[in-house]
Design a protein around this motif. Structure first.
Motif, PDB file in Angstrom:
ATOM      1  N   VAL A 131      32.094  43.980  52.965  1.00 46.43           N
ATOM      2  CA  VAL A 131      30.933  43.888  53.851  1.00 46.43           C
ATOM      3  C   VAL A 131      31.119  44.713  55.123  1.00 46.43           C
ATOM      4  CG1 VAL A 131      30.231  41.638  52.965  1.00 46.43           C
ATOM      5  CG2 VAL A 131      31.771  41.780  54.954  1.00 46.43           C
ATOM      6  N   TRP A 132      32.331  45.249  55.311  1.00 40.50           N
ATOM      7  CA  TRP A 132      32.568  46.112  56.452  1.00 40.50           C
ATOM      8  C   TRP A 132      33.642  47.140  56.123  1.00 40.50           C
ATOM      9  CZ3 TRP A 132      35.984  44.292  60.998  1.00 40.50           C
ATOM     10  CH2 TRP A 132      37.059  43.530  60.524  1.00 40.50           C
ATOM     11  N   ALA A 133      34.158  47.821  57.153  1.00 36.71           N
ATOM     12  CA  ALA A 133      35.056  48.948  56.911  1.00 36.71           C
ATOM     13  C   ALA A 133      36.457  48.520  56.464  1.00 36.71           C
ATOM     14  CB  ALA A 133      35.153  49.813  58.172  1.00 36.71           C
ATOM     15  N   ARG A 134      36.796  47.289  56.747  1.00 41.72           N
ATOM     16  CA  ARG A 134      38.126  46.825  56.376  1.00 41.72           C
ATOM     17  C   ARG A 134      38.058  46.004  55.095  1.00 41.72           C
ATOM     18  NH1 ARG A 134      41.213  45.364  62.070  1.00 41.72           N
ATOM     19  NH2 ARG A 134      40.837  47.384  63.067  1.00 41.72           N
ATOM     20  N   VAL A 135      39.250  45.548  54.660  1.00 47.00           N
ATOM     21  CA  VAL A 135      39.331  44.714  53.461  1.00 47.00           C
ATOM     22  C   VAL A 135      40.316  43.574  53.722  1.00 47.00           C
ATOM     23  CG1 VAL A 135      38.789  46.566  51.837  1.00 47.00           C
ATOM     24  CG2 VAL A 135      41.181  46.146  52.478  1.00 47.00           C
ATOM     25  N   ASP A 136      40.167  42.530  52.942  1.00 47.02           N
ATOM     26  CA  ASP A 136      41.166  41.461  52.911  1.00 47.02           C
ATOM     27  C   ASP A 136      41.118  40.814  51.540  1.00 47.02           C
ATOM     28  OD1 ASP A 136      39.019  39.507  55.063  1.00 47.02           O
ATOM     29  OD2 ASP A 136      39.076  39.565  52.879  1.00 47.02           O
ATOM     30  N   ASP A 137      41.858  39.739  51.381  1.00 44.61           N
ATOM     31  CA  ASP A 137      41.996  39.156  50.049  1.00 44.61           C
ATOM     32  C   ASP A 137      40.989  38.059  49.735  1.00 44.61           C
ATOM     33  OD1 ASP A 137      44.888  37.000  50.772  1.00 44.61           O
ATOM     34  OD2 ASP A 137      42.954  37.276  51.783  1.00 44.61           O
ATOM     35  N   HIS A 138      39.949  37.934  50.547  1.00 46.42           N
ATOM     36  CA  HIS A 138      38.929  36.921  50.292  1.00 46.42           C
ATOM     37  C   HIS A 138      37.785  37.546  49.488  1.00 46.42           C
ATOM     38  CE1 HIS A 138      41.115  35.176  53.672  1.00 46.42           C
ATOM     39  NE2 HIS A 138      40.657  34.012  53.280  1.00 46.42           N
ATOM     40  N   VAL A 139      37.697  37.203  48.211  1.00 39.13           N
ATOM     41  CA  VAL A 139      36.680  37.844  47.368  1.00 39.13           C
ATOM     42  C   VAL A 139      35.261  37.532  47.848  1.00 39.13           C
ATOM     43  CG1 VAL A 139      38.163  38.017  45.350  1.00 39.13           C
ATOM     44  CG2 VAL A 139      36.779  35.950  45.691  1.00 39.13           C
ATOM     45  N   GLY A 140      35.095  36.484  48.639  1.00 37.18           N
ATOM     46  CA  GLY A 140      33.778  36.159  49.174  1.00 37.18           C
ATOM     47  C   GLY A 140      33.273  37.145  50.202  1.00 37.18           C
ATOM     48  N   ARG A 141      34.142  38.011  50.699  1.00 35.91           N
ATOM     49  CA  ARG A 141      33.736  38.994  51.714  1.00 35.91           C
ATOM     50  C   ARG A 141      33.396  40.337  51.067  1.00 35.91           C
ATOM     51  NH1 ARG A 141      36.721  35.856  55.809  1.00 35.91           N
ATOM     52  NH2 ARG A 141      38.758  36.811  55.553  1.00 35.91           N
ATOM     53  N   TYR A 142      33.022  40.302  49.821  1.00 37.11           N
ATOM     54  CA  TYR A 142      32.569  41.505  49.110  1.00 37.11           C
ATOM     55  C   TYR A 142      31.165  41.206  48.593  1.00 37.11           C
ATOM     56  CZ  TYR A 142      37.367  42.829  49.634  1.00 37.11           C
ATOM     57  OH  TYR A 142      38.575  43.135  50.181  1.00 37.11           O
ATOM     58  N   ASP A 143      30.222  42.085  48.907  1.00 32.18           N
ATOM     59  CA  ASP A 143      28.835  41.768  48.576  1.00 32.18           C
ATOM     60  C   ASP A 143      28.361  42.382  47.262  1.00 32.18           C
ATOM     61  OD1 ASP A 143      27.304  43.939  51.149  1.00 32.18           O
ATOM     62  OD2 ASP A 143      28.883  44.306  49.681  1.00 32.18           O
ATOM     63  N   TYR A 144      29.111  43.304  46.704  1.00 30.20           N
ATOM     64  CA  TYR A 144      28.753  43.888  45.410  1.00 30.20           C
ATOM     65  C   TYR A 144      30.009  44.087  44.577  1.00 30.20           C
ATOM     66  CZ  TYR A 144      24.127  44.889  47.275  1.00 30.20           C
ATOM     67  OH  TYR A 144      22.870  44.773  47.823  1.00 30.20           O
ATOM     68  N   TRP A 145      29.864  43.814  43.289  1.00 29.10           N
ATOM     69  CA  TRP A 145      30.920  44.047  42.318  1.00 29.10           C
ATOM     70  C   TRP A 145      30.348  44.798  41.125  1.00 29.10           C
ATOM     71  CZ3 TRP A 145      35.851  42.766  43.531  1.00 29.10           C
ATOM     72  CH2 TRP A 145      36.058  41.810  44.529  1.00 29.10           C
ATOM     73  N   GLY A 146      31.207  45.581  40.490  1.00 32.23           N
ATOM     74  CA  GLY A 146      30.793  46.239  39.260  1.00 32.23           C
ATOM     75  C   GLY A 146      30.869  45.288  38.079  1.00 32.23           C
ATOM     76  N   GLN A 147      30.633  45.831  36.883  1.00 33.71           N
ATOM     77  CA  GLN A 147      30.663  45.025  35.663  1.00 33.71           C
ATOM     78  C   GLN A 147      32.064  44.857  35.111  1.00 33.71           C
ATOM     79  OE1 GLN A 147      27.906  43.391  34.258  1.00 33.71           O
ATOM     80  NE2 GLN A 147      27.224  43.912  36.312  1.00 33.71           N
ATOM     81  N   GLY A 148      32.981  45.661  35.579  1.00 35.51           N
ATOM     82  CA  GLY A 148      34.377  45.501  35.198  1.00 35.51           C
ATOM     83  C   GLY A 148      34.789  46.350  34.009  1.00 35.51           C
ATOM     84  N   THR A 149      36.100  46.516  33.875  1.00 30.04           N
ATOM     85  CA  THR A 149      36.694  47.220  32.742  1.00 30.04           C
ATOM     86  C   THR A 149      37.896  46.405  32.272  1.00 30.04           C
ATOM     87  OG1 THR A 149      37.558  49.354  31.985  1.00 30.04           O
ATOM     88  CG2 THR A 149      38.147  48.699  34.221  1.00 30.04           C
ATOM     89  N   GLN A 150      38.020  46.245  30.966  1.00 33.10           N
ATOM     90  CA  GLN A 150      39.052  45.377  30.406  1.00 33.10           C
ATOM     91  C   GLN A 150      40.385  46.099  30.309  1.00 33.10           C
ATOM     92  OE1 GLN A 150      38.890  42.094  29.624  1.00 33.10           O
ATOM     93  NE2 GLN A 150      41.063  42.136  29.049  1.00 33.10           N
ATOM     94  N   VAL A 151      41.423  45.441  30.786  1.00 36.25           N
ATOM     95  CA  VAL A 151      42.797  45.916  30.652  1.00 36.25           C
ATOM     96  C   VAL A 151      43.566  44.896  29.829  1.00 36.25           C
ATOM     97  CG1 VAL A 151      44.943  46.378  31.890  1.00 36.25           C
ATOM     98  CG2 VAL A 151      42.768  47.218  32.803  1.00 36.25           C
ATOM     99  N   THR A 152      44.172  45.359  28.757  1.00 36.05           N
ATOM    100  CA  THR A 152      44.969  44.495  27.897  1.00 36.05           C
ATOM    101  C   THR A 152      46.367  45.087  27.779  1.00 36.05           C
ATOM    102  OG1 THR A 152      43.005  43.821  26.646  1.00 36.05           O
ATOM    103  CG2 THR A 152      45.157  43.423  25.624  1.00 36.05           C
ATOM    104  N   VAL A 153      47.364  44.278  28.097  1.00 37.27           N
ATOM    105  CA  VAL A 153      48.749  44.722  28.031  1.00 37.27           C
ATOM    106  C   VAL A 153      49.452  43.901  26.957  1.00 37.27           C
ATOM    107  CG1 VAL A 153      50.886  45.129  29.295  1.00 37.27           C
ATOM    108  CG2 VAL A 153      48.681  45.254  30.489  1.00 37.27           C
ATOM    109  N   SER A 154      49.833  44.581  25.897  1.00 39.48           N
ATOM    110  CA  SER A 154      50.421  43.868  24.770  1.00 39.48           C
ATOM    111  C   SER A 154      51.277  44.819  23.963  1.00 39.48           C
ATOM    112  CB  SER A 154      49.315  43.289  23.887  1.00 39.48           C
ATOM    113  OG  SER A 154      49.856  42.722  22.702  1.00 39.48           O
ATOM    114  N   SER A 155      52.340  44.289  23.383  1.00 34.73           N
ATOM    115  CA  SER A 155      53.169  45.097  22.498  1.00 34.73           C
ATOM    116  C   SER A 155      52.661  45.002  21.057  1.00 34.73           C
ATOM    117  CB  SER A 155      54.620  44.656  22.588  1.00 34.73           C
ATOM    118  OG  SER A 155      54.737  43.276  22.308  1.00 34.73           O
TER     119      SER A 155
END
Length: 123
Positions: free
Chosen positions: A99-123
């Motif tokens: 919501v501003w120029a800085r960032v922190d670890d509170h996901v509530g302070r982000y007003d837009y998110w994308g749809q995401g991309t899946q990451v799978t780590v497996s042997s």
């Protein structure tokens, strides 16, 4: 505002992936940006963030030393280089606009998110 993530996929433990987020519809260079991840049944976990001018980057302890966030303000792009991937990194990864120029670890302070991309780590 539109955020479109790409670059996810399947990786072996110890492997690497580079995620990208294409941003549009807002003055990208004016806002902090972050990556977060989510697994089924769990809340969204903040992973890393970068200030609008890239002067500071922050990381969750679980990824510090393995992941690197960066941004290209000329091309409205956000990146996450993920090295030494582990099975517990498996999740859907989202980029978010602060919501501003800085960032922190509170996901509530982000007003837009994308749809995401899946990451799978497996042997």
């Amino acid at each position: 505002v539109q955020l479109v993530e790409s670059g996810g996929g399947l990786a072996r433990p110890g492997g690497s992936l580079r995620l990208a987020c294409a941003a549009s519809g807002f003055p990208f260079r004016a806002y902090g940006m972050s990556w977060a991840r989510q697994t089924p049944g769990k809340g969204r976990e903040w992973v890393s963030g970068i200030y609008s001018d890239a002067t500071e980057s922050l990381y969750a302890e679980s990824v510090k030393g393995r992941f690197t966030i960066s941004r290209d303000n000329a091309n409205n792009m956000l990146y996450l280089q993920m090295n030494n991937l582990q099975p517990n990194d498996t999740a859907r990864y989202f980029c978010g606009k602060s919501v501003w120029a800085r960032v922190d670890d509170h996901v509530g302070r982000y007003d837009y998110w994308g749809q995401g991309t899946q990451v799978t780590v497996s042997s």
